[in-house]
Design a protein around this motif. Structure first.
Motif, PDB file in Angstrom:
ATOM      1  N   ARG A  73       0.820  -1.219   0.000  1.00 44.46           N
ATOM      2  CA  ARG A  73       0.000   0.000   0.000  1.00 44.46           C
ATOM      3  C   ARG A  73       0.846   1.257   0.000  1.00 44.46           C
ATOM      4  O   ARG A  73       0.313   2.363  -0.127  1.00 44.46           O
ATOM      5  N   LYS A  74       2.145   1.117   0.188  1.00 43.52           N
ATOM      6  CA  LYS A  74       3.010   2.293   0.193  1.00 43.52           C
ATOM      7  C   LYS A  74       4.068   2.166  -0.892  1.00 43.52           C
ATOM      8  O   LYS A  74       4.323   1.091  -1.423  1.00 43.52           O
ATOM      9  N   GLU A  75       4.686   3.289  -1.177  1.00 40.27           N
ATOM     10  CA  GLU A  75       5.748   3.315  -2.190  1.00 40.27           C
ATOM     11  C   GLU A  75       6.895   2.426  -1.727  1.00 40.27           C
ATOM     12  O   GLU A  75       7.379   2.521  -0.607  1.00 40.27           O
ATOM     13  N   ARG A  76       7.328   1.563  -2.597  1.00 37.64           N
ATOM     14  CA  ARG A  76       8.410   0.637  -2.259  1.00 37.64           C
ATOM     15  C   ARG A  76       9.373   0.545  -3.437  1.00 37.64           C
ATOM     16  O   ARG A  76       8.943   0.458  -4.594  1.00 37.64           O
ATOM     17  N   LYS A  77      10.658   0.558  -3.142  1.00 38.22           N
ATOM     18  CA  LYS A  77      11.671   0.483  -4.189  1.00 38.22           C
ATOM     19  C   LYS A  77      12.351  -0.877  -4.139  1.00 38.22           C
ATOM     20  O   LYS A  77      12.721  -1.351  -3.065  1.00 38.22           O
ATOM     21  N   LEU A  78      12.520  -1.508  -5.300  1.00 36.84           N
ATOM     22  CA  LEU A  78      13.162  -2.815  -5.391  1.00 36.84           C
ATOM     23  C   LEU A  78      14.419  -2.692  -6.239  1.00 36.84           C
ATOM     24  O   LEU A  78      14.369  -2.228  -7.383  1.00 36.84           O
ATOM     25  N   ILE A  79      15.546  -3.102  -5.667  1.00 31.36           N
ATOM     26  CA  ILE A  79      16.850  -3.002  -6.339  1.00 31.36           C
ATOM     27  C   ILE A  79      17.461  -4.397  -6.423  1.00 31.36           C
ATOM     28  O   ILE A  79      17.526  -5.124  -5.426  1.00 31.36           O
ATOM     29  N   ALA A  80      17.913  -4.772  -7.610  1.00 32.33           N
ATOM     30  CA  ALA A  80      18.577  -6.057  -7.818  1.00 32.33           C
ATOM     31  C   ALA A  80      20.077  -5.819  -8.030  1.00 32.33           C
ATOM     32  O   ALA A  80      20.460  -4.965  -8.829  1.00 32.33           O
ATOM     33  N   ILE A  81      20.894  -6.570  -7.289  1.00 33.92           N
ATOM     34  CA  ILE A  81      22.347  -6.383  -7.380  1.00 33.92           C
ATOM     35  C   ILE A  81      23.031  -7.746  -7.470  1.00 33.92           C
ATOM     36  O   ILE A  81      22.401  -8.794  -7.331  1.00 33.92           O
ATOM     37  N   GLY A  82      24.337  -7.738  -7.714  1.00 38.73           N
ATOM     38  CA  GLY A  82      25.129  -8.951  -7.570  1.00 38.73           C
ATOM     39  C   GLY A  82      25.429  -9.698  -8.850  1.00 38.73           C
ATOM     40  O   GLY A  82      25.349  -9.174  -9.964  1.00 38.73           O
ATOM     41  N   CYS A  83      25.758 -10.981  -8.683  1.00 32.86           N
ATOM     42  CA  CYS A  83      26.329 -11.788  -9.758  1.00 32.86           C
ATOM     43  C   CYS A  83      25.368 -12.010 -10.928  1.00 32.86           C
ATOM     44  O   CYS A  83      25.763 -11.935 -12.091  1.00 32.86           O
ATOM     45  N   LEU A  84      24.109 -12.314 -10.626  1.00 37.40           N
ATOM     46  CA  LEU A  84      23.156 -12.547 -11.714  1.00 37.40           C
ATOM     47  C   LEU A  84      22.979 -11.287 -12.542  1.00 37.40           C
ATOM     48  O   LEU A  84      22.844 -11.357 -13.776  1.00 37.40           O
ATOM     49  N   ILE A  85      22.995 -10.140 -11.889  1.00 35.71           N
ATOM     50  CA  ILE A  85      22.840  -8.875 -12.605  1.00 35.71           C
ATOM     51  C   ILE A  85      24.067  -8.607 -13.470  1.00 35.71           C
ATOM     52  O   ILE A  85      23.946  -8.120 -14.604  1.00 35.71           O
ATOM     53  N   GLU A  86      25.235  -8.937 -12.949  1.00 35.52           N
ATOM     54  CA  GLU A  86      26.468  -8.752 -13.722  1.00 35.52           C
ATOM     55  C   GLU A  86      26.432  -9.551 -15.021  1.00 35.52           C
ATOM     56  O   GLU A  86      26.889  -9.095 -16.062  1.00 35.52           O
ATOM     57  N   ARG A  87      25.843 -10.741 -14.974  1.00 34.42           N
ATOM     58  CA  ARG A  87      25.816 -11.625 -16.146  1.00 34.42           C
ATOM     59  C   ARG A  87      24.651 -11.336 -17.095  1.00 34.42           C
ATOM     60  O   ARG A  87      24.781 -11.432 -18.309  1.00 34.42           O
ATOM     61  N   TYR A  88      23.478 -10.998 -16.533  1.00 34.09           N
ATOM     62  CA  TYR A  88      22.264 -10.952 -17.348  1.00 34.09           C
ATOM     63  C   TYR A  88      21.495  -9.643 -17.182  1.00 34.09           C
ATOM     64  O   TYR A  88      20.266  -9.621 -17.243  1.00 34.09           O
ATOM     65  N   ARG A  89      22.205  -8.550 -17.005  1.00 37.56           N
ATOM     66  CA  ARG A  89      21.552  -7.267 -16.743  1.00 37.56           C
ATOM     67  C   ARG A  89      20.531  -6.912 -17.825  1.00 37.56           C
ATOM     68  O   ARG A  89      19.378  -6.586 -17.514  1.00 37.56           O
ATOM     69  N   ASP A  90      20.920  -6.954 -19.086  1.00 36.50           N
ATOM     70  CA  ASP A  90      20.025  -6.515 -20.162  1.00 36.50           C
ATOM     71  C   ASP A  90      18.780  -7.387 -20.251  1.00 36.50           C
ATOM     72  O   ASP A  90      17.658  -6.878 -20.425  1.00 36.50           O
ATOM     73  N   GLU A  91      18.973  -8.712 -20.132  1.00 38.93           N
ATOM     74  CA  GLU A  91      17.834  -9.617 -20.199  1.00 38.93           C
ATOM     75  C   GLU A  91      16.872  -9.384 -19.034  1.00 38.93           C
ATOM     76  O   GLU A  91      15.647  -9.368 -19.225  1.00 38.93           O
ATOM     77  N   LEU A  92      17.423  -9.185 -17.835  1.00 43.37           N
ATOM     78  CA  LEU A  92      16.576  -8.982 -16.661  1.00 43.37           C
ATOM     79  C   LEU A  92      15.842  -7.644 -16.716  1.00 43.37           C
ATOM     80  O   LEU A  92      14.679  -7.549 -16.310  1.00 43.37           O
ATOM     81  N   LYS A  93      16.519  -6.622 -17.215  1.00 48.11           N
ATOM     82  CA  LYS A  93      15.851  -5.325 -17.376  1.00 48.11           C
ATOM     83  C   LYS A  93      14.642  -5.450 -18.299  1.00 48.11           C
ATOM     84  O   LYS A  93      13.582  -4.859 -18.053  1.00 48.11           O
TER      85      LYS A  93
END
Length: 429
Positions: A73-93
């Motif tokens: 019900r409130k504003e919430r920010k979600l941030i993804a970091i780490g190894c999976l992001i390093e490998r697959y950033r574009d696909e995950l975005k």
């Protein structure tokens, strides 16, 4: 504002999350490490991208957090970091647009500054511990210069970069001053430590200094590598009472052809000699290893050779992984010739052999006294560990909860019964 950090994967990720959290806490945020919390303004998921199962868990966790965010019900920010992001950033975005930001393993500064917090050049300057107060992971280097054919870690983490010894000692002392009694030494490859900045391996020197200067009551060595294992490190473990007689050394296989294809830098003969050296120089040493089955081209005969090796080596602790093809690695070009069903059969067979060995090893402790540290109280028992056991992955020593013990303290216990993965004990003092 409240920030919750969810950490997946290995202890190196735990150390990274703690360093990021240290910076954010100093900036005034409230920090939590609790996957069950749903009331935080910002959620950071530190992902793992090592093998298939770990990647699947990371994606599922991100999807879970997206669903929680959408129900909030409130504003919430979600941030993804780490190894999976390093490998697959574009696909995950592209696939997960609900995630607000993505940061790889070389972008901690950008992450911290994006939340309007001050960032120092080295994360070691700030740290907020997420493990129980009495033990902590001490990362001595980043990255890896090895070229193991199946492993994507060098693609994710980059080249090996050692931390200066004095910086490590300073961090260790600070942790001990804050209540840490057990330091667990970690890196992608701890045996390579020092080559890049000192021109020679310095793991032995580091262990000697930690043993004499840090004040830690236990020092435990993880993530060693079998090729060119530094002899002075073995000598340091044998020499100091506060260095646990414990070596974590992923061997992966014993067949020389497969080890050559894996680009491990050792063969069967060198591996067996190294294990003999450990046991000769460090009496009663506990050796933990991991193995890979179903590597491309692994024949039934080569698997039988591995089974025979496990039977004879009698490891104190052992884990087995089914081979997982990883994009960008040398082995990815090889035909994944062993079926998933056959890989699982081989995993099960090896673990069956090891479970019997583990039971026999544990039965040998019955009637003996051990020094243990208390991790927690759970149900009817205090959950403890000996110097032969690392947190979360190894045996536990169970002592009745009515014993006068406290979490984080050391005690003497007598082993009264044994199972494959646990020892039952009674309190002595």
């Amino acid at each position: 504002m409240k920030i919750n950090i969810i950490t997946l994967g290995c202890s190196k990720n735990i150390a990274d999350s703690e360093h990021v959290a240290g910076h954010l806490k100093k900036a005034g945020f409230q920090l939590f490490f609790d996957r069950s919390r749903n009331d935080c303004d910002i959620v950071i998921v530190n992902t793992c991208g090592f093998i298939g199962d770990a990647k699947e868990e990371s994606v599922n966790t991100l999807l879970e957090q997206i669903a929680i965010k959408q129900r909030s019900r409130k504003e919430r920010k979600l941030i993804a970091i780490g190894c999976l992001i390093e490998r697959y950033r574009d696909e995950l975005k592209a696939e997960l647009p609900e995630i607000d930001a993505f940061y790889g393993v070389h972008q901690w500064g950008e992450l911290v500054r994006s939340l309007e917090a001050e960032y120092h050049d080295t994360l070691e300057s700030e740290r907020l511990q997420s493990t129980p107060k009495h033990f902590a992971y001490l990362k001595i280097s980043e990255g890896c210069n090895r070229s193991c054919s199946y492993c994507a870690i060098p693609l994710i983490r980059g080249k090996h970069v050692s931390r200066p010894i004095d910086d490590i000692i300073a961090e260790a002392k600070n942790m001990v001053d804050n209540g840490v009694k057990e330091l667990i030494i970690i890196a992608q490859d701890t045996t390579y430590y020092g080559l890049d900045i000192y021109g020679e391996r310095k793991l032995g020197t580091l262990l000697n200094r930690l043993a004499t200067e840090s004040g830690a009551q236990w020092i435990r060595l993880h993530y060693t590598y079998p090729a060119s294992f530094p002899t002075d490190a073995i000598e340091a473990i044998a020499k100091h009472d506060n260095i646990c007689k414990y070596i974590d050394i992923p061997l992966q296989h014993i067949n020389s052809r497969i080890l050559h294809s894996m680009q491990r830098g050792v063969d069967r003969e060198a591996t067996i000699k190294l294990l003999d050296d450990f046991r000769k120089l460090i009496p009663n040493v506990a050796i933990r290893t991991t193995l890979i089955v179903g590597y491309p081209g692994e024949t039934e005969e080569e698997f039988e050779e591995l089974k025979e090796f496990v039977s004879k080596a009698r490891f104190s602790r052992m884990g087995v992984f089914a081979y997982s093809p990883e994009e960008g690695t040398a082995a990815f070009a090889l035909a994944d010739s062993v079926s998933d069903e056959e890989k699982q059969r081989r995993v099960d067979e090896l673990m069956s052999i090891q479970e019997q060995i583990a039971l026999e090893n544990n039965e040998a402790f019955v009637g003996k006294n051990l020094r243990v540290i208390v991790d927690r109280c759970e149900g009817d028992y205090w959950i403890c560990r000996s110097e032969f056991d690392s947190p979360d992955v190894d045996n536990e020593v169970l002592v009745p909860a009515d014993s006068p013990m406290r979490v984080g303290n050391f005690y003497s216990v007598q082993i009264v019964d044994a199972m494959e993965h646990d020892l039952m004990a009674k309190y002595l003092e």
